[in-house]
Design a protein around this motif. Structure first.
Motif, PDB file in Angstrom:
ATOM      1  N   ILE A   1      -4.046  10.628  13.957  1.00 61.09           N
ATOM      2  CA  ILE A   1      -3.448   9.295  13.781  1.00 61.09           C
ATOM      3  C   ILE A   1      -3.232   8.573  15.110  1.00 61.09           C
ATOM      4  O   ILE A   1      -2.712   7.460  15.130  1.00 61.09           O
ATOM      5  CB  ILE A   1      -2.132   9.359  12.977  1.00 61.09           C
ATOM      6  CG1 ILE A   1      -1.063  10.169  13.712  1.00 61.09           C
ATOM      7  CG2 ILE A   1      -2.400   9.894  11.572  1.00 61.09           C
ATOM      8  CD1 ILE A   1       0.329  10.015  13.130  1.00 61.09           C
TER       9      ILE A   1
ATOM     10  N   GLY B   1       5.949   3.115   8.452  1.00 60.16           N
ATOM     11  CA  GLY B   1       4.654   3.761   8.247  1.00 60.16           C
ATOM     12  C   GLY B   1       4.750   5.276   8.342  1.00 60.16           C
ATOM     13  O   GLY B   1       5.389   5.816   9.235  1.00 60.16           O
ATOM     14  N   GLY B   2       4.111   5.940   7.387  1.00 54.44           N
ATOM     15  CA  GLY B   2       4.111   7.391   7.357  1.00 54.44           C
ATOM     16  C   GLY B   2       5.262   7.977   6.571  1.00 54.44           C
ATOM     17  O   GLY B   2       5.399   9.201   6.496  1.00 54.44           O
ATOM     18  N   HIS B   3       6.093   7.144   5.958  1.00 55.01           N
ATOM     19  CA  HIS B   3       7.231   7.664   5.197  1.00 55.01           C
ATOM     20  C   HIS B   3       6.972   7.660   3.693  1.00 55.01           C
ATOM     21  O   HIS B   3       7.380   8.579   3.002  1.00 55.01           O
ATOM     22  CB  HIS B   3       8.497   6.877   5.531  1.00 55.01           C
ATOM     23  CG  HIS B   3       8.982   7.162   6.911  1.00 55.01           C
ATOM     24  ND1 HIS B   3       9.705   8.282   7.233  1.00 55.01           N
ATOM     25  CD2 HIS B   3       8.796   6.491   8.081  1.00 55.01           C
ATOM     26  CE1 HIS B   3       9.970   8.287   8.534  1.00 55.01           C
ATOM     27  NE2 HIS B   3       9.425   7.212   9.070  1.00 55.01           N
TER      28      HIS B   3
ATOM     29  N   TRP C   1       1.758  10.336   3.511  1.00 58.20           N
ATOM     30  CA  TRP C   1       1.335  10.922   4.792  1.00 58.20           C
ATOM     31  C   TRP C   1       0.224  10.105   5.433  1.00 58.20           C
ATOM     32  O   TRP C   1       0.273   9.822   6.617  1.00 58.20           O
ATOM     33  CB  TRP C   1       0.884  12.373   4.598  1.00 58.20           C
ATOM     34  CG  TRP C   1       2.025  13.321   4.404  1.00 58.20           C
ATOM     35  CD1 TRP C   1       2.297  14.056   3.276  1.00 58.20           C
ATOM     36  CD2 TRP C   1       3.051  13.643   5.345  1.00 58.20           C
ATOM     37  NE1 TRP C   1       3.429  14.806   3.469  1.00 58.20           N
ATOM     38  CE2 TRP C   1       3.910  14.578   4.740  1.00 58.20           C
ATOM     39  CE3 TRP C   1       3.325  13.231   6.647  1.00 58.20           C
ATOM     40  CZ2 TRP C   1       5.015  15.117   5.381  1.00 58.20           C
ATOM     41  CZ3 TRP C   1       4.432  13.770   7.297  1.00 58.20           C
ATOM     42  CH2 TRP C   1       5.263  14.696   6.666  1.00 58.20           C
TER      43      TRP C   1
ATOM     44  N   ASP D   1      -1.374   6.784   6.119  1.00 59.31           N
ATOM     45  CA  ASP D   1      -0.931   5.397   6.043  1.00 59.31           C
ATOM     46  C   ASP D   1      -1.781   4.562   6.988  1.00 59.31           C
ATOM     47  O   ASP D   1      -2.501   5.087   7.837  1.00 59.31           O
ATOM     48  CB  ASP D   1       0.555   5.316   6.424  1.00 59.31           C
ATOM     49  CG  ASP D   1       1.305   4.247   5.650  1.00 59.31           C
ATOM     50  OD1 ASP D   1       0.668   3.272   5.196  1.00 59.31           O
ATOM     51  OD2 ASP D   1       2.527   4.385   5.520  1.00 59.31           O
TER      52      ASP D   1
ATOM     53  N   TYR E   1       1.903   3.848  11.638  1.00 58.77           N
ATOM     54  CA  TYR E   1       3.057   4.747  11.666  1.00 58.77           C
ATOM     55  C   TYR E   1       4.148   4.198  12.567  1.00 58.77           C
ATOM     56  O   TYR E   1       3.861   3.605  13.607  1.00 58.77           O
ATOM     57  CB  TYR E   1       2.637   6.139  12.170  1.00 58.77           C
ATOM     58  CG  TYR E   1       1.684   6.806  11.218  1.00 58.77           C
ATOM     59  CD1 TYR E   1       2.154   7.692  10.254  1.00 58.77           C
ATOM     60  CD2 TYR E   1       0.327   6.520  11.247  1.00 58.77           C
ATOM     61  CE1 TYR E   1       1.288   8.278   9.345  1.00 58.77           C
ATOM     62  CE2 TYR E   1      -0.548   7.093  10.342  1.00 58.77           C
ATOM     63  CZ  TYR E   1      -0.061   7.983   9.393  1.00 58.77           C
ATOM     64  OH  TYR E   1      -0.914   8.543   8.487  1.00 58.77           O
TER      65      TYR E   1
ATOM     66  N   GLY F   1       7.713   8.479  11.662  1.00 57.49           N
ATOM     67  CA  GLY F   1       6.572   8.788  10.809  1.00 57.49           C
ATOM     68  C   GLY F   1       5.483   9.518  11.579  1.00 57.49           C
ATOM     69  O   GLY F   1       4.871  10.464  11.077  1.00 57.49           O
ATOM     70  N   ALA F   2       5.247   9.101  12.835  1.00 55.01           N
ATOM     71  CA  ALA F   2       4.238   9.751  13.677  1.00 55.01           C
ATOM     72  C   ALA F   2       4.664  11.159  14.066  1.00 55.01           C
ATOM     73  O   ALA F   2       3.861  12.100  14.046  1.00 55.01           O
ATOM     74  CB  ALA F   2       3.979   8.914  14.925  1.00 55.01           C
TER      75      ALA F   2
ATOM     76  N   PHE G   1       4.389  13.345  10.951  1.00 50.31           N
ATOM     77  CA  PHE G   1       2.999  13.660  10.636  1.00 50.31           C
ATOM     78  C   PHE G   1       2.507  14.808  11.511  1.00 50.31           C
ATOM     79  O   PHE G   1       1.862  15.744  11.028  1.00 50.31           O
ATOM     80  CB  PHE G   1       2.118  12.421  10.836  1.00 50.31           C
ATOM     81  CG  PHE G   1       0.704  12.609  10.349  1.00 50.31           C
ATOM     82  CD1 PHE G   1       0.353  12.233   9.057  1.00 50.31           C
ATOM     83  CD2 PHE G   1      -0.274  13.160  11.163  1.00 50.31           C
ATOM     84  CE1 PHE G   1      -0.947  12.413   8.602  1.00 50.31           C
ATOM     85  CE2 PHE G   1      -1.572  13.340  10.717  1.00 50.31           C
ATOM     86  CZ  PHE G   1      -1.906  12.969   9.418  1.00 50.31           C
TER      87      PHE G   1
ATOM     88  N   PRO H   1       8.328  13.611   5.385  1.00 50.96           N
ATOM     89  CA  PRO H   1       8.656  12.850   6.593  1.00 50.96           C
ATOM     90  C   PRO H   1      10.156  12.616   6.700  1.00 50.96           C
ATOM     91  O   PRO H   1      10.848  12.481   5.684  1.00 50.96           O
ATOM     92  CB  PRO H   1       7.907  11.531   6.411  1.00 50.96           C
ATOM     93  CG  PRO H   1       7.310  11.538   5.066  1.00 50.96           C
ATOM     94  CD  PRO H   1       7.527  12.866   4.429  1.00 50.96           C
TER      95      PRO H   1
ATOM     96  N   THR I   1       5.550   6.296  20.092  1.00 57.33           N
ATOM     97  CA  THR I   1       5.016   4.987  19.699  1.00 57.33           C
ATOM     98  C   THR I   1       5.380   3.914  20.711  1.00 57.33           C
ATOM     99  O   THR I   1       5.011   2.753  20.533  1.00 57.33           O
ATOM    100  CB  THR I   1       5.550   4.568  18.316  1.00 57.33           C
ATOM    101  OG1 THR I   1       6.975   4.581  18.347  1.00 57.33           O
ATOM    102  CG2 THR I   1       5.030   5.487  17.221  1.00 57.33           C
TER     103      THR I   1
END
Length: 184
Positions: A79, A88-90, A93, A95, A98, A102-103, A106, A117, A155
């Motif tokens: 990702i 994102g990612g919640h 998985w 998405d 993220y 979420g990242a 993952f 998550p 992020t």
């Protein structure tokens, strides 16, 4: 006491020490691979080499990394370069983008450290307290990132780019709670 008895005891002791020297390190490495180790063995699993960050933004794990750590890095690489998307990612998985937690979630799921998550607040209570040898998650109520095999998975931190990325530079962890998966 018979002189041959002392010789036999001495020889048995030498053989036992040799067996510990030969078998002991191998069993410690096996525990590093599975994550189970005692406090006395924790230094055996200290990363001896950092991962390698490639120009395309993916991270190559060190050969000495336990298999689960390699899977965390592999998952994160899947990702890396996705855009930042709040939430994102919640919900799922896979998405389109993220957010920070979420990242991190993952990546941790790749090593089977998480089933679902987690937002950044709960990540500040996840796992074991303190820094890990291979993986440390830094979290507070508003942000989460991880340091995995010596590189920051975050992020934030790149001008003009958003979303999960590997960073060679570490950031201040002031205001964050450090957590790690047991044995890692």
């Amino acid at each position: 006491m018979h002189p041959n008895f002392k010789l036999k005891i001495g020889l048995a002791g030498a053989i036992a020490l040799l067996a510990i020297a030969v078998v002991g390190p191998g069993s410690a490495v096996a525990r590093c691979e599975t994550g189970g180790m005692s406090a006395a063995q924790v230094d055996i699993c200290t990363p001896t080499e950092k991962a390698k960050l490639l120009p395309n933004g993916t991270l190559v794990p060190p050969k000495s990394a336990p298999a689960r750590v390699k899977r965390v890095i592999e998952a994160a690489n899947k990702i890396s370069r996705k855009p930042y998307v709040w939430g994102g990612g919640h919900a799922r998985w896979w998405d389109r983008g993220y957010d920070c937690s979420g990242a991190v979630s993952f990546a941790l799921r790749g090593g089977k450290f998480l089933n679902n998550p987690l937002p950044s607040g709960p990540l500040a209570r996840w796992g074991r307290p303190g820094e890990g040898r291979w993986i440390t998650v830094y979290a507070n109520a508003g942000h989460a990132y991880a340091v995995i095999a010596g590189y920051r998975w975050d992020t934030s931190g790149v001008r003009g780019e958003t979303g999960p990325r590997w960073h060679a530079d570490l950031r201040s962890n002031a205001g964050f709670t450090a957590r790690h998966p047991a044995g890692f």
